[in-house]
Design a protein around this motif. Structure first.
Motif, PDB file in Angstrom:
ATOM      1  N   UNK A 135      -8.770  -3.620  20.960  1.00  0.00           N
ATOM      2  CA  UNK A 135      -8.758  -3.506  22.420  1.00  0.00           C
ATOM      3  C   UNK A 135      -7.331  -3.335  22.928  1.00  0.00           C
ATOM      4  N   UNK A 136      -6.428  -4.102  22.373  1.00  0.00           N
ATOM      5  CA  UNK A 136      -5.029  -4.015  22.787  1.00  0.00           C
ATOM      6  C   UNK A 136      -4.395  -2.715  22.328  1.00  0.00           C
ATOM      7  N   UNK A 137      -4.633  -2.338  21.066  1.00  0.00           N
ATOM      8  CA  UNK A 137      -3.987  -1.155  20.503  1.00  0.00           C
ATOM      9  C   UNK A 137      -4.391   0.127  21.221  1.00  0.00           C
ATOM     10  N   UNK A 138      -5.672   0.219  21.597  1.00  0.00           N
ATOM     11  CA  UNK A 138      -6.163   1.446  22.201  1.00  0.00           C
ATOM     12  C   UNK A 138      -6.255   1.378  23.721  1.00  0.00           C
ATOM     13  N   UNK A 139      -5.910   0.252  24.314  1.00  0.00           N
ATOM     14  CA  UNK A 139      -5.941   0.123  25.756  1.00  0.00           C
ATOM     15  C   UNK A 139      -7.336   0.168  26.327  1.00  0.00           C
ATOM     16  N   UNK A 140      -8.247  -0.595  25.733  1.00  0.00           N
ATOM     17  CA  UNK A 140      -9.658  -0.543  26.117  1.00  0.00           C
ATOM     18  C   UNK A 140      -9.999  -1.641  27.110  1.00  0.00           C
ATOM     19  N   UNK A 141     -10.999  -1.426  27.969  1.00  0.00           N
ATOM     20  CA  UNK A 141     -11.404  -2.461  28.932  1.00  0.00           C
ATOM     21  C   UNK A 141     -12.204  -3.577  28.291  1.00  0.00           C
ATOM     22  N   UNK A 142     -12.766  -3.338  27.102  1.00  0.00           N
ATOM     23  CA  UNK A 142     -13.549  -4.358  26.411  1.00  0.00           C
ATOM     24  C   UNK A 142     -13.524  -4.034  24.925  1.00  0.00           C
ATOM     25  N   UNK A 143     -14.327  -4.738  24.155  1.00  0.00           N
ATOM     26  CA  UNK A 143     -14.333  -4.554  22.701  1.00  0.00           C
ATOM     27  C   UNK A 143     -15.504  -3.688  22.255  1.00  0.00           C
TER      28      UNK A 143
END
Length: 769
Positions: free
Chosen positions: A691-699
């Protein structure tokens, strides 16, 4: 004098070594079937059997059986004691072959034009561009530049060549003959083989019968002016020792009665029919407002018959249709036969349009309301009634013509299509072209590998563009509201579809299109494409199992009377322009609570529930549910899973087997985290790190790990480290959901996705084929 050759009660025998002056006995057989039919004409016994000894019989003209030949006798034409008997519509080529240039050989052949050639029983390919490719999806090879000046400029004499192309909407095919090419512009004749006019497909096209394209093993060209046959033999073939045959006749057997004096009680049994000509440039007739044009011919033609039967036949290497029931046929049919490697449709039941009241013959046509004949049912009896196709094996059809099917029903009533195995077809396995006049029973068939070369269709397909139907939806809405009595004027009797197994990976398993009305669909296993209801009335679907898919209601009428209940679903509903949800949509089993709640927002499914169906053995095709399954609480009832397809043991042994899909269910979602998808390696998003690496809103989502440079998805712009978050405007939480979405729209050939790339949302269109 002829009657003296055979005493009453004796069979008539035919052998390749016989003589037509013989008595026609086993020890002194006749040589030709024409002579045997002449003996039948004068026989006085009530039952006559023509027994044919083994061998290949090259017919100079079709066998024509009329009421004057049979004189009310019961006539059987069959092979003797299971010997192999081939009736050929072709001619044997005996010639001296010489090398012409490189791999090309040549021979002088005195023949008129022909378009089918066989070497040692294997069909060869007219010289073509692009070359024949057994792995290519459409036409065994197509090219967008097939008619480009760069290609046509190398042809010295293109007149007589052919252009074949899909419909621009992939709704069948068009075929053209080249008349000339001037300054790179071709003058073509043809394009009448489809009832939905359109330009030819810009990419899915090829040309053939061009000498300059003779460049691959198995290709040939016949110079009609010089009478020279050119051929590139396959490796190891000695043409001077090979059996070489060409097509010559369009039909092999014709049972032709009249509407007042039908041919009765004739059986063709245990015979093999081969080598008919291609018929793509013959006269084609529109079949009302369906998408079909049709040539009313085939290797076997039954016109105006009663109690006639084709039994245990083999029909292969044919240029067009195999068996055509045309006009007034009653209680005639085909059973236990093997139909494969043919140019067009396998079995057709097609009535005469004179029997239709207020007929219209094109999609856009409509008879004004004040001129519509309001009398229910047919105008006369010139149509197939109570005919049947049973226990047949049908595959690899439509090798030339793509608007074709395993079994076609049009302008007919009470046709029974049962226990047939049908697969590897370019369009539908079974097709009903209109609602006139219903009463058909489609049962216990096994239909798979369908809609392989076309699109927007189903393993089972129907249209219902009957008297009530109008091409403009607003007009039709008001028309059916004001005149509901019009709806069942043609679709009088209910069509039953039961106990079948259908699989279509490029459309719907059952596709009730454009006005299809008065259907009862139950106890079917739908393995891939789900069930579609579009624009019709009075349809009930109950107790069906929809594997990896769901219900697709499209453009429903107010007060449609439709019912969808007690079915097992594995995906949410997929409605399109549905405001009124019919008479009853309830008591269904959904795979999860979210899908159930989404359905209930439509005001449906108040008694439906969610949960795992609990199939007994899905891996081996047993989709009966276990005791305690939530499906049983909805009223769903188990039905047999071992009675699909042909029951003839010899055909079962050689038939291909359907592939059972991997269940895209909650258990798989839990356990599958990585896969290769359309050639691309993908995995689920995993944890806070992703989530952090790809800049995602959730998992949630799918990480693209490896996109090969030559893959379709690479050409579509997909890149390594993209994260797919939606597909077809649906959340793609994991790889199982993504695959489920793909299966819904695979037939379209494309998928709209939203990906996260460098923490930005990007929209892509993925090419799926």
């Amino acid at each position: 004098m002829l009657c003296g050759f055979n005493a009453p009660g004796q069979d008539i025998y035919v052998a390749t070594s016989g003589n037509d002056a013989n008595a026609g006995t086993l020890s002194a057989p006749l040589k030709t079937l024409a002579a045997a039919l002449a003996r039948v004409r004068v026989r006085k016994s009530a039952n006559v059997t023509i027994q044919i000894r083994q061998g290949t019989y090259y017919l100079n003209e079709p066998l024509v059986i009329t009421p004057e030949v049979t004189h009310s006798k019961v006539v059987t034409i069959r092979n003797y004691q299971n010997e192999k008997v081939v009736l050929s519509a072709g001619k044997r080529i005996t010639a001296i072959w010489k090398q012409f240039s490189g791999p090309i050989w040549m021979a002088q052949v005195e023949a008129d034009a022909f378009e089918m050639l066989f070497v040692n029983g294997k069909q060869q390919h007219l010289a073509r561009y692009p070359d024949y490719d057994s792995t290519a999806r459409v036409f065994n090879g197509t090219a967008a530049d097939a008619l480009s000046p760069a290609i046509t400029s190398r042809w010295k004499s293109p007149a007589g060549g052919y252009v074949h192309a899909l419909h621009s909407g992939e709704w069948g095919s068009f075929h053209y003959k080249i008349k000339s090419i001037t300054n790179g512009t071709p003058e073509l004749e043809g394009g009448w083989q489809n009832n939905r006019p359109s330009p030819m497909h810009p990419k899915e096209r090829f040309v053939e019968n061009i000498f300059e394209e003779l460049n691959a093993a198995g290709e040939w060209f016949f110079d009609q002016k010089k009478k020279i046959l050119y051929l590139i033999p396959e490796p190891g073939t000695d043409l001077n020792k090979a059996v070489i045959e060409r097509s010559d006749l369009k039909h092999l057997a014709e049972l032709r009665g009249t509407t007042t004096q039908p041919v009765r009680n004739v059986t063709l049994a245990g015979l093999q029919f081969m080598h008919t000509k291609r018929t793509i440039m013959e006269h084609y007739e529109p079949l009302l407002r369906s998408d079909w044009m049709i040539y009313r011919g085939g290797a076997i033609v039954l016109e105006n018959t009663e109690n006639c039967l084709v039994k245990n036949a083999a029909l292969t290497n044919l240029g067009g249709n195999a068996v055509m029931f045309t006009g007034k046929n009653k209680k005639s049919g085909i059973i236990g036969s093997h139909i494969y490697q043919i140019g067009s449709s396998a079995i057709c039941f097609v009535g005469d349009s004179s029997a239709v009241r207020s007929p219209a013959f094109g999609y856009e046509q409509f008879i004004p309301v004040d001129q519509i004949d309001r009398t229910p049912g047919p105008k006369n009896d010139h149509y197939p009634l109570q005919c049947f196709a049973r226990d047949n094996l049908i595959h690899d059809i439509g090798r030339v013509e793509k608007q074709c099917t395993g079994v076609q029903i049009e302008m007919a009533s009470e046709i029974r299509v049962s226990h047939n195995t049908i697969y590897r077809v370019p369009r539908a396995g079974i097709n009903i072209g209109d609602g006139a006049w219903g009463g058909h029973v489609i049962e216990n068939n096994d239909v798979f590998d369908t809609v392989l070369e076309t699109g927007d269709h189903g393993a089972f397909n129907s249209w219902g563009r009957d008297r009530f139907w109008h091409p403009d939806r607003k007009t039709m809405d008001s028309l059916t509201a004001l005149h509901p009595e019009l709806i069942l004027l043609d679709a009088q009797k209910t069509v039953i579809i039961r106990n079948n197994r259908f699989r279509c990976d490029h459309g719907w398993d059952i596709d009730l299109d454009d006005g299809s009305s008065n259907y009862h669909i139950y106890n079917n296993v739908l393995l891939s494409g789900g069930l579609k209801f579009r624009e019709g009335f009075y349809r009930t679907a109950e107790n069906n199992i929809l594997i990896n898919n769901s219900f697709h209601p499209h453009v429903w009428f107010n007060k449609s009377g439709d019912i969808f209940r007690k079915n097992i679903l594995m995906r949410p509903y997929f409605p399109i322009l549905v405001k009124q949800w019919g008479k009853e949509v309830d008591y269904n089993l959904f795979p999860n609570e979210n899908d159930l709640k989404a359905a209930q927002l439509n005001g449906t499914d108040s008694h439906s529930i969610a949960g795992d169906a609990g199939f007994m053995d899905s891996e081996h095709g047993n989709y009966q549910v276990r005791q305690g399954s939530p499906a049983l609480t909805t009223g769903f009832q188990n039905f047999p899973m071992n009675d699909f397809g042909t029951r003839i043991e010899s055909l079962k042994k050689i038939a291909a087997k359907v592939q059972y899909p991997v269940l895209l269910n909650a258990e798989l979602e839990k356990n599958m985290h990585e896969m290769t998808w359309l050639g691309v390696k993908i995995r689920n998003v995993q944890g806070l790190g992703d989530r952090s690496a790809f800049g995602l809103p959730d998992e949630k989502g799918i990480v693209v790990m490896d996109v090969p440079a030559q893959s379709l998805l690479s050409a579509s712009g997909l890149q390594n480290n993209d994260v797919i978050i939606t597909a077809n405007q649906e959340k793609a939480d994991n790889i199982v959901r993504l695959e489920g979405i793909r299966q819904q729209i695979n037939w379209t050939g494309r998928m709209e996705v939203e990906v996260m790339r460098n923490q930005q949302k990007i929209r892509l269109t993925l090419n799926l084929k």
